[in-house]
Design a protein around this motif. Structure first.
Motif, mmCIF file in Angstrom:
data_model
loop_
_atom_site.group_PDB
_atom_site.id
_atom_site.type_symbol
_atom_site.label_atom_id
_atom_site.label_comp_id
_atom_site.label_asym_id
_atom_site.label_seq_id
_atom_site.Cartn_x
_atom_site.Cartn_y
_atom_site.Cartn_z
ATOM 1 N N ALA B 2 1.034 -1.103 0.041
ATOM 2 C CA ALA B 2 0.007 0.019 0.017
ATOM 3 C C ALA B 2 0.954 1.213 0.026
ATOM 4 O O ALA B 2 2.019 1.170 0.620
ATOM 5 N N THR B 26 -5.181 2.727 2.028
ATOM 6 C CA THR B 26 -5.583 1.534 1.192
ATOM 7 C C THR B 26 -4.956 0.257 1.624
ATOM 8 O O THR B 26 -4.728 -0.673 1.010
ATOM 9 N N LYS B 69 -5.992 2.954 8.819
ATOM 10 C CA LYS B 69 -5.761 3.592 7.755
ATOM 11 C C LYS B 69 -4.812 4.719 8.140
ATOM 12 O O LYS B 69 -4.476 5.540 7.073
#
Lengths: 115, 113
Positions: B2, B26, B69
């Motif tokens: 990510a 992501t 996140k």
């Protein structure tokens, strides 16, 4: 203490000379080691993956005939900058590790200056 | 792996806590968050890593949000020697030894007296 040793830490040589940089894993065996290059004020850029007993894998744009990698033993990888020119001047760093849930570690880098 | 986003620079007074944020919106379930730092003219130094729980070691603490996140690296009492570029890297936990770390631009932390 250091788990990845890199040598030499600093080298100055004339244009056209070939320079060898060594990367050693000190207390573990490494089937894979990685070579990076870093220009001033920039981040590390992966050059190639060194595989013990087989050919290295080079990143796009990295000349394999210019940057020769040899990984002849489980504790040593070498990067040879062949026929070095001033544009090859940079900070070269190796890394290894990541076994048994341990992080990868880096050498202290080699500053190469080609006159 | 990510992508991560970090502020380009931060300042911190010596002795105060340095809180370095990292966004990794992501990130997937089996990706870990790693932090390294690079002091001028040296190779990167491993600091800490974590999956979803907060982690602490002798160097720093890592706080990961519940949705994973974003995360924050905390240096509890910054010293001048903590001045460095800090890299947040997200990567799969499996086959770590066979996969290179990919570095972004990181955050330049400047600690002043």
């Amino acid at each position: 203490g250091a788990v990845v040793s890199q040598h030499p830490s600093w080298v100055i040589c004339k244009s056209g000379t070939s320079v060898k940089i060594e990367c050693r894993s000190l207390d573990f065996q490494a089937t894979t080691m990685f070579w990076y290059r870093q220009f001033p004020k920039q981040s590390l850029m992966l050059m190639a993956t060194s595989n013990e007993g087989s050919k290295a894998t080079y990143e796009q744009g990295v000349e394999k005939d210019k940057f020769l990698i040899n990984h002849a033993s489980l504790t040593l990888s070498t990067l040879t900058v062949t026929s070095a020119h001033p544009e090859d001047s940079s900070f070269y760093i190796c890394s290894a590790g990541g076994y048994s849930n341990q992080p990868q570690h880096f050498g202290d880098g080699t500053r190469l200056s080609i006159l | 792996d990510a992508k991560t986003t970090q502020p380009p620079s931060m300042d911190c007074a010596e002795g105060r806590a340095a809180n370095l944020p990292c966004n990794h919106s992501t990130i997937s379930g089996n990706e870990y968050v790693y932090w390294y730092r690079q002091i001028h003219s040296q190779g990167p130094q491993y600091i800490i890593h974590g999956l979803k729980n907060n982690e602490t070691n002798e160097m720093a603490s890592l706080i990961i949000t519940e949705d994973r996140k974003s995360s924050t690296l905390i240096l509890p009492h910054a010293t001048l020697r903590d001045t460095a570029v800090y890299y947040c890297i997200v990567r799969f936990h499996f086959n770590q030894a066979g996969t290179a770390l990919i570095f972004g631009k990181g955050t330049t932390l400047s600690v002043s007296s």
